[in-house]
Design an enzyme around this catalytic site. Structure first.
Site, PDB file in Angstrom:
ATOM      1  N   LYS A  11     -27.785 -20.490  51.818  1.00 57.32           N
ATOM      2  CA  LYS A  11     -28.736 -19.374  51.656  1.00 57.32           C
ATOM      3  C   LYS A  11     -30.104 -19.912  51.284  1.00 57.32           C
ATOM      4  O   LYS A  11     -30.245 -21.036  50.779  1.00 57.32           O
ATOM      5  CB  LYS A  11     -28.256 -18.370  50.606  1.00 57.32           C
ATOM      6  CG  LYS A  11     -28.087 -18.922  49.176  1.00 57.32           C
ATOM      7  CD  LYS A  11     -29.357 -18.905  48.331  1.00 57.32           C
ATOM      8  CE  LYS A  11     -29.137 -19.455  46.922  1.00 57.32           C
ATOM      9  NZ  LYS A  11     -30.369 -19.907  46.247  1.00 57.32           N
ATOM     10  N   LEU A  94     -29.668 -24.131  47.662  1.00 55.93           N
ATOM     11  CA  LEU A  94     -29.170 -23.539  48.909  1.00 55.93           C
ATOM     12  C   LEU A  94     -27.800 -22.887  48.741  1.00 55.93           C
ATOM     13  O   LEU A  94     -27.227 -22.384  49.719  1.00 55.93           O
ATOM     14  CB  LEU A  94     -29.110 -24.613  50.003  1.00 55.93           C
ATOM     15  CG  LEU A  94     -30.466 -25.265  50.313  1.00 55.93           C
ATOM     16  CD1 LEU A  94     -30.286 -26.477  51.223  1.00 55.93           C
ATOM     17  CD2 LEU A  94     -31.413 -24.249  50.966  1.00 55.93           C
ATOM     18  N   GLY A  95     -27.271 -22.908  47.521  1.00 54.12           N
ATOM     19  CA  GLY A  95     -26.039 -22.164  47.224  1.00 54.12           C
ATOM     20  C   GLY A  95     -24.773 -22.756  47.798  1.00 54.12           C
ATOM     21  O   GLY A  95     -23.768 -22.046  47.900  1.00 54.12           O
ATOM     22  N   ASP A 131     -24.583 -16.704  42.164  1.00 53.80           N
ATOM     23  CA  ASP A 131     -24.839 -16.534  43.603  1.00 53.80           C
ATOM     24  C   ASP A 131     -23.581 -16.266  44.424  1.00 53.80           C
ATOM     25  O   ASP A 131     -23.673 -16.030  45.633  1.00 53.80           O
ATOM     26  CB  ASP A 131     -25.456 -17.818  44.196  1.00 53.80           C
ATOM     27  CG  ASP A 131     -26.837 -18.112  43.663  1.00 53.80           C
ATOM     28  OD1 ASP A 131     -27.401 -17.249  42.980  1.00 53.80           O
ATOM     29  OD2 ASP A 131     -27.331 -19.214  43.941  1.00 53.80           O
TER      30      ASP A 131
END
Ligand code: C5P
Length: 291
Positions: A11, A94-95, A131
């Protein structure tokens, strides 16, 4: 023996506003999560015990790994073998780890035939990390609370993007920890939610900002010239993703994104440049297949 595979997207955050520090140490925020076409793969096989292997030696595979924590949370003493193939860099905002955790939940629900309501699944995801809930949905979504309250924003038109991953990561805890004055007044929460909703309606995040840049760009000033390079190439917006260290630029035209990617690859040879796009999906479970 049957194996199941889950594809785990990365993400970016199309804007992130911090509203204030809470008594539990987390921060209340408003953000727009956007899934992108960059994937890890998590494979699950039957086993006598709970175990995880990963093709990236820099990823710790001990009990603290979110995949194993997800398994223990769903069923204490449950057994499964996970094989994780990493493409999403860690420490990049970026998860990747969160996406892997969401995938572990969905895989184990199938493998162990668990009957879990959507609410219970989201509660388990939220316990694993701020997240993780987003990756159960994917696409584009508004995140509030500490990021775990998700409101899907509907499918946006696909956009090309260029992602720059520097040769160093940033710790989410450290970036939030150094954020002393929230940059967005807490009572602005409703306004920011509305503003981000409008950006999503027009699929135009050109004016979006990320409050965590004020910390990340001071900790790592070398992020700024990369962001500026994206802006010069026509990216709108060009922002830090989450707490960094990745910086992305959103484009309208594919050839502009291609040009930016090749120029930045030459100018920043130690960075990993990923030419990718926004996607409307989240974690995807595939299989079963013969192991
Ligand atoms: O939820 P997650 O484990 O990803 O968060 C990592 C760390 O980042 C937390 O321990 C906290 O220090 C910080 N954080 C925060 N506010 C958020 C999300 C994360 O302060 N909304």
């Amino acid at each position: 023996m049957n194996a199941l595979t889950a594809r785990c997207p990365a993400k970016i955050n199309l804007g992130l506003k911090v509203l204030g520090r809470r008594s539990d140490g987390f921060h209340d925020l408003v953000t727009v999560f956007q899934a992108i076409d960059l994937w890890d793969t998590l494979r699950l096989e039957t086993s006598e015990r709970l175990e995880l292997t990963c093709d990236d030696p820099s990823i710790p595979t001990g009990d603290d790994n979110l995949v194993l924590r997800a398994a223990r949370l769903l069923r204490r003493g449950g057994a499964a073998r996970f094989r994780l193939h990493k493409s999403i860099p860690s420490g990049g905002g970026l998860g990747g780890g969160s996406s892997n955790a969401a995938a572990a939940i969905l895989l184990l629900e199938r493998a162990w035939s668990l009957r879990i309501s959507e609410l219970a699944r989201e509660a388990a995801a939220a316990r694993l990390g701020s997240d993780v809930v987003f990756f159960l949905h994917g696409g584009t979504a508004l995140g509030t609370g500490r990021g775990e309250r998700i409101q899907p924003l509907g499918a946006l038109e696909e956009r090309p993007l260029v992602l720059g991953v520097p040769p160093f990561g940033l710790s989410t805890a450290e970036v939030f920890g150094r954020l002393h004055a929230p940059l967005t007044p807490p009572d602005a929460g409703v306004t920011v939610r509305r503003l981000f909703g409008k950006f999503a309606e027009g699929n135009d995040f050109g004016l979006a900002t990320n409050d965590l840049e004020s910390v990340a760009f001071v900790l790592r000033p070398e992020l700024v010239p990369f962001r500026d390079g994206l802006v010069r190439s026509g990216a709108q917006p060009a922002l830090l993703s989450g707490s960094g260290s990745s910086v992305f630029g959103l484009f309208r035209a594919r050839d502009a994104a291609d040009e930016a990617a090749s120029r930045l690859s030459r100018e920043f040879p130690s960075w990993r440049i990923v030419r990718t796009r926004t996607i409307a999906e989240g974690v995807r479970v595939e299989g079963p297949e013969a192991a």
